[in-house]
Scaffold this motif. Sequence first.
Motif, PDB file in Angstrom:
ATOM      1  N   HIS A  30     -15.554  14.464 -74.789  1.00 20.25           N
ATOM      2  CA  HIS A  30     -15.087  15.830 -74.623  1.00 20.25           C
ATOM      3  C   HIS A  30     -13.888  15.835 -73.680  1.00 20.25           C
ATOM      4  O   HIS A  30     -13.948  15.275 -72.580  1.00 20.25           O
ATOM      5  N   LEU A  31     -12.802  16.494 -74.103  1.00 17.77           N
ATOM      6  CA  LEU A  31     -11.612  16.658 -73.279  1.00 17.77           C
ATOM      7  C   LEU A  31     -11.453  18.142 -72.988  1.00 17.77           C
ATOM      8  O   LEU A  31     -11.251  18.945 -73.902  1.00 17.77           O
ATOM      9  N   LEU A  32     -11.564  18.526 -71.720  1.00 19.49           N
ATOM     10  CA  LEU A  32     -11.548  19.921 -71.303  1.00 19.49           C
ATOM     11  C   LEU A  32     -10.240  20.224 -70.585  1.00 19.49           C
ATOM     12  O   LEU A  32      -9.924  19.585 -69.574  1.00 19.49           O
ATOM     13  N   LEU A  33      -9.481  21.189 -71.089  1.00 20.14           N
ATOM     14  CA  LEU A  33      -8.206  21.569 -70.479  1.00 20.14           C
ATOM     15  C   LEU A  33      -8.292  23.007 -69.995  1.00 20.14           C
ATOM     16  O   LEU A  33      -8.471  23.925 -70.791  1.00 20.14           O
ATOM     17  N   ALA A  34      -8.141  23.189 -68.680  1.00 21.35           N
ATOM     18  CA  ALA A  34      -8.311  24.497 -68.067  1.00 21.35           C
ATOM     19  C   ALA A  34      -7.038  24.929 -67.373  1.00 21.35           C
ATOM     20  O   ALA A  34      -6.514  24.207 -66.523  1.00 21.35           O
ATOM     21  N   GLY A  35      -6.539  26.121 -67.718  1.00 27.59           N
ATOM     22  CA  GLY A  35      -5.367  26.682 -67.065  1.00 27.59           C
ATOM     23  C   GLY A  35      -5.751  27.861 -66.204  1.00 27.59           C
ATOM     24  O   GLY A  35      -6.281  28.863 -66.705  1.00 27.59           O
ATOM     25  N   GLY A  36      -5.524  27.781 -64.885  1.00 30.70           N
ATOM     26  CA  GLY A  36      -5.812  28.896 -63.992  1.00 30.70           C
ATOM     27  C   GLY A  36      -7.250  29.347 -64.051  1.00 30.70           C
ATOM     28  O   GLY A  36      -8.182  28.544 -64.024  1.00 30.70           O
ATOM     29  N   ILE A  37      -7.473  30.661 -64.187  1.00 25.34           N
ATOM     30  CA  ILE A  37      -8.817  31.222 -64.235  1.00 25.34           C
ATOM     31  C   ILE A  37      -9.552  30.795 -65.501  1.00 25.34           C
ATOM     32  O   ILE A  37     -10.774  30.938 -65.611  1.00 25.34           O
ATOM     33  N   GLY A  38      -8.834  30.218 -66.458  1.00 22.61           N
ATOM     34  CA  GLY A  38      -9.468  29.694 -67.670  1.00 22.61           C
ATOM     35  C   GLY A  38     -10.407  28.544 -67.399  1.00 22.61           C
ATOM     36  O   GLY A  38     -11.108  28.082 -68.301  1.00 22.61           O
ATOM     37  N   MET A  39     -10.466  28.095 -66.171  1.00 24.01           N
ATOM     38  CA  MET A  39     -11.368  26.994 -65.843  1.00 24.01           C
ATOM     39  C   MET A  39     -12.827  27.429 -65.828  1.00 24.01           C
ATOM     40  O   MET A  39     -13.720  26.578 -65.847  1.00 24.01           O
ATOM     41  N   THR A  40     -13.131  28.731 -65.793  1.00 23.71           N
ATOM     42  CA  THR A  40     -14.519  29.150 -65.597  1.00 23.71           C
ATOM     43  C   THR A  40     -15.483  28.612 -66.657  1.00 23.71           C
ATOM     44  O   THR A  40     -16.491  28.002 -66.302  1.00 23.71           O
TER      45      THR A  40
ATOM     46  N   ALA B 281     -24.337  16.380 -66.012  1.00 25.77           N
ATOM     47  CA  ALA B 281     -25.791  16.325 -65.824  1.00 25.77           C
ATOM     48  C   ALA B 281     -26.472  15.451 -66.864  1.00 25.77           C
ATOM     49  O   ALA B 281     -27.518  14.857 -66.592  1.00 25.77           O
ATOM     50  N   ARG B 282     -25.865  15.360 -68.042  1.00 25.73           N
ATOM     51  CA  ARG B 282     -26.479  14.528 -69.084  1.00 25.73           C
ATOM     52  C   ARG B 282     -25.757  13.205 -69.293  1.00 25.73           C
ATOM     53  O   ARG B 282     -26.023  12.490 -70.259  1.00 25.73           O
ATOM     54  N   GLY B 283     -24.836  12.874 -68.402  1.00 24.02           N
ATOM     55  CA  GLY B 283     -24.169  11.577 -68.457  1.00 24.02           C
ATOM     56  C   GLY B 283     -23.240  11.415 -69.632  1.00 24.02           C
ATOM     57  O   GLY B 283     -23.046  10.286 -70.119  1.00 24.02           O
ATOM     58  N   ALA B 284     -22.625  12.487 -70.095  1.00 22.60           N
ATOM     59  CA  ALA B 284     -21.742  12.424 -71.266  1.00 22.60           C
ATOM     60  C   ALA B 284     -20.357  11.907 -70.878  1.00 22.60           C
ATOM     61  O   ALA B 284     -19.985  11.858 -69.704  1.00 22.60           O
ATOM     62  N   ASP B 285     -19.602  11.523 -71.880  1.00 22.61           N
ATOM     63  CA  ASP B 285     -18.240  11.028 -71.706  1.00 22.61           C
ATOM     64  C   ASP B 285     -17.290  12.225 -71.783  1.00 22.61           C
ATOM     65  O   ASP B 285     -17.153  12.841 -72.840  1.00 22.61           O
ATOM     66  N   PHE B 286     -16.634  12.551 -70.673  1.00 24.25           N
ATOM     67  CA  PHE B 286     -15.739  13.708 -70.681  1.00 24.25           C
ATOM     68  C   PHE B 286     -14.671  13.572 -69.606  1.00 24.25           C
ATOM     69  O   PHE B 286     -14.812  12.817 -68.644  1.00 24.25           O
ATOM     70  N   THR B 287     -13.591  14.331 -69.793  1.00 30.58           N
ATOM     71  CA  THR B 287     -12.535  14.464 -68.791  1.00 30.58           C
ATOM     72  C   THR B 287     -12.214  15.943 -68.645  1.00 30.58           C
ATOM     73  O   THR B 287     -12.050  16.649 -69.639  1.00 30.58           O
ATOM     74  N   LEU B 288     -12.124  16.418 -67.408  1.00 30.27           N
ATOM     75  CA  LEU B 288     -11.760  17.798 -67.111  1.00 30.27           C
ATOM     76  C   LEU B 288     -10.375  17.800 -66.477  1.00 30.27           C
ATOM     77  O   LEU B 288     -10.181  17.248 -65.393  1.00 30.27           O
ATOM     78  N   CYS B 289      -9.420  18.403 -67.163  1.00 26.96           N
ATOM     79  CA  CYS B 289      -8.054  18.531 -66.656  1.00 26.96           C
ATOM     80  C   CYS B 289      -7.835  19.970 -66.221  1.00 26.96           C
ATOM     81  O   CYS B 289      -7.929  20.884 -67.047  1.00 26.96           O
ATOM     82  N   VAL B 290      -7.539  20.174 -64.950  1.00 24.43           N
ATOM     83  CA  VAL B 290      -7.355  21.516 -64.402  1.00 24.43           C
ATOM     84  C   VAL B 290      -5.899  21.698 -63.996  1.00 24.43           C
ATOM     85  O   VAL B 290      -5.348  20.897 -63.242  1.00 24.43           O
ATOM     86  N   PHE B 291      -5.283  22.758 -64.509  1.00 23.88           N
ATOM     87  CA  PHE B 291      -3.887  23.072 -64.232  1.00 23.88           C
ATOM     88  C   PHE B 291      -3.838  24.317 -63.347  1.00 23.88           C
ATOM     89  O   PHE B 291      -4.344  25.371 -63.721  1.00 23.88           O
ATOM     90  N   ALA B 292      -3.219  24.198 -62.172  1.00 27.21           N
ATOM     91  CA  ALA B 292      -3.103  25.326 -61.258  1.00 27.21           C
ATOM     92  C   ALA B 292      -1.724  25.307 -60.615  1.00 27.21           C
ATOM     93  O   ALA B 292      -1.026  24.295 -60.618  1.00 27.21           O
TER      94      ALA B 292
END
Length: 320
Positions: free
Chosen positions: A112-122, A133-144
Amino acid sequence: MSLERTLTVRVERISRQTPEILAFELTHPWGRALPGYEAGAHIDVHMPGGFSRQYSLARAPSGTGSYVIGVKREHASRGGSASMHERVREGDLIAISAPRNTFPLRAEARRHLLLAGGIGMTPLLAMAQALAARGADFTLCVFARSEEHLAFAEALQAPALAPHLKLHLDQGDATQRIDLRALLAERTPDTHLYVCGPGGFMQAVREAAAHWPEDALHTEYFAAPTGTAAATTGLPFTLKLARRGIEVPVAADQTAVDALHEVGIDIPVSCQQGLCGTCVVEGDGEGAEHRDFCLTGTERRTKVALCCSRAKGLDLVLQL
């Protein structure tokens, strides 16, 4: 209007996240558990002044003792965010809807690739917490814009999230900024992309991910993108309700939802912009002129968002 049941909650805590964003923690007034939900879900918040707005739940579900939302004070607010910031106080009782999820994590995804811009991070913060929590493969990219404008910074610094976090600050070190085109240039098999943020950010991600399979890209918009067609305009057509065996005419300046409400058929609605998925029903998607921003290409074959979509031709068959 929707006849959906509302819940009364107490504003347990209000905390400032950035100069423009407040976090609201909502609890049951009698200490009971609130309805459960999955990461990516949102609620409708009914606030002083008669406003109703949708806010994503900004924390992974854990016993449903409380909900957390983030509200950005918009300079061009139509009243909703201003009401939350200026009129809602700790201890107040407000009405909300039960959580709904039109932006879920996909079970078929291996990464899972998560891209969050500003308040869109919620919603993406809740997703990241659930994945960790379930040990999944993911990256969270936060743009502020800057560290000062980074909401929920404490949650992002949690040990479970830190190894998966990439932070882009417009006013930060240039070497740490994220190049969207480079990031999305290649898609590894079974990777799904989730995006939420302001319109310009959403458009930039869509352009950088134009070569990704449509069903691997999942978006949640705050508002309909600029330049999109008005939901209430178009040629008149007829709704054919397969289960009821009746036909309902829809005028050129009328939505399908409004036409159904006129004949006493209640279809829940919320955003009325094709964003939230509340009004989606089963139907002949192939015969629809889709104007929503919540359904994938595959879903559009068998589903229709009635608050905005119309028929391509003279009629549209729905499983109602």
